[in-house]
Design an enzyme around this catalytic site. Structure first.
Site, PDB file in Angstrom:
ATOM      1  N   CYS A 164      -9.254   3.101   3.887  1.00 51.52           N
ATOM      2  CA  CYS A 164      -8.553   4.129   4.654  1.00 51.52           C
ATOM      3  C   CYS A 164      -9.537   5.095   5.308  1.00 51.52           C
ATOM      4  CB  CYS A 164      -7.617   4.917   3.740  1.00 51.52           C
ATOM      5  SG  CYS A 164      -6.373   3.907   2.938  1.00 51.52           S
TER       6      CYS A 164
ATOM      7  N   GLY B  32       0.815  -1.202   0.000  1.00 50.80           N
ATOM      8  CA  GLY B  32       0.000   0.000   0.000  1.00 50.80           C
ATOM      9  C   GLY B  32       0.855   1.261   0.000  1.00 50.80           C
TER      10      GLY B  32
END
Length: 316
Positions: free
Chosen positions: A138, A55
């Site tokens: 997120c 990520g």
């Protein structure tokens, strides 16, 4: 020898516009930036159809305080906190070191605002990366920390904004920590997602009983591994009902550790399957999964993986 060379065309799949030699994909966060396991004797990225890179955010991140990883019954909790060197460093320093002909490499992008997702996507758009996976799990700092992926409107806005700045194939990674994953999938497809990853980790925690404190420095973390497989299978099946009419493929994941696991996800509606936690205790599991899938296809008269996808029949 690549998976395709070893098993012929049976394992080849077309996924989000990419030709992949195997339906097996190595998942983000489990193989670093593509080089993590190459030091293990017998391991080769050529055995897989794709590799999802770690990520990545716009600026470098140090990640969460320790502890970051904890083994649980039939699984693992992780709270790494997106430690990464930043998108520009990945493109300038890491991608040139990868053999981009070996397999398909997929950037995994993250952001704490809609604008950050867009800027990270712009950075990768001019790179040789093959596709972009959007991590919408997120927290959105402008919305008080609510995760983008838990609300269909927010999820769709991220996909739409990223779609506007890149022509790369887009794969949206859906969170199971929401009320209606099928509705979220529908909205992401309408916003321009070419494929869907199902599922991301479930949120969980572990307790240090003697000290009566959370084990993880972040208090909570993502649960992966065989413990979440039944839930992941159900979510793949539910999303397939929405995605199949649009021809949108699914990267199914959640506890896959064997060919049998992978085949169940394919039957439930996945076109490709992700392996992650299993690599931590069996780095050479992928060739066995490839061989098992090829054997099953041959025994049941399927010419390709595509012929098997979504063939789950109603319960008798």
């Amino acid at each position: 020898m690549t998976a395709g060379a070893q098993h012929g065309d049976a394992l080849r799949v077309r996924f989000a516009g990419m030709d992949m030699a195997s339906p097996v994909v190595l998942l983000s966060g489990c193989v670093g930036f593509g080089e993590e396991y190459t030091r293990v004797a017998g391991f080769s990225n050529a055995d897989v159809g794709g590799v999802c890179l770690k990520g990545t955010t716009l600026e470098p991140r140090l990640g969460n305080a320790p502890h970051r990883v904890y083994e649980t019954p039939a699984g693992m909790l992780n709270a790494i906190g997106l430690q990464n060197p930043g998108a520009r460093a990945v493109v300038n320093d890491i991608l040139p070191e990868l053999d981009l002909e070996e397999t398909r490499y997929i950037a995994n992008i993250s952001g704490s605002t809609l604008e950050e997702y867009v800027e990270v996507a712009r950075v990768f758009d001019t790179s040789p990366i093959h596709a972009v996976e959007i991590n919408i799990s997120c927290p959105n700092v402008k919305a008080g920390g609510a995760a983008f992926g838990n609300y269909p409107d927010m999820s769709a806005r991220v996909v739409e904004a990223v779609r506007a700045v890149t022509d790369k194939p887009l794969i949206t990674k859906l969170s199971p920590n929401q009320t209606d994953i099928a509705e979220n999938a529908r909205r992401c497809i309408e916003a321009g997602s070419d494929a869907l990853s199902v599922i991301n980790t479930l949120m969980g925690m572990a307790v240090d009983l003697e000290r009566r404190v959370p084990v993880l420095g972040n208090r909570q973390g993502g649960l992966s591994g065989p413990a979440i497989k039944p839930l992941a299978l159900l979510k793949v099946h539910q999303v397939h009902q929405v995605a199949a009419p649009h021809g949108v493929p699914i990267l199914g994941q959640g506890g896959i550790a064997s060919a049998e696991d992978a085949l169940e996800f394919l039957v439930a509606g996945a076109t490709a399957v992700g392996v992650g936690t299993a690599l931590f205790y069996d780095p050479l599991v992928v060739p066995d999964i490839n061989a098992g899938i090829a054997d099953y296809l041959a025994r049941h008269g399927f010419a390709s993986v595509h012929d098997l996808v979504g063939t789950l029949a109603p319960a008798e």
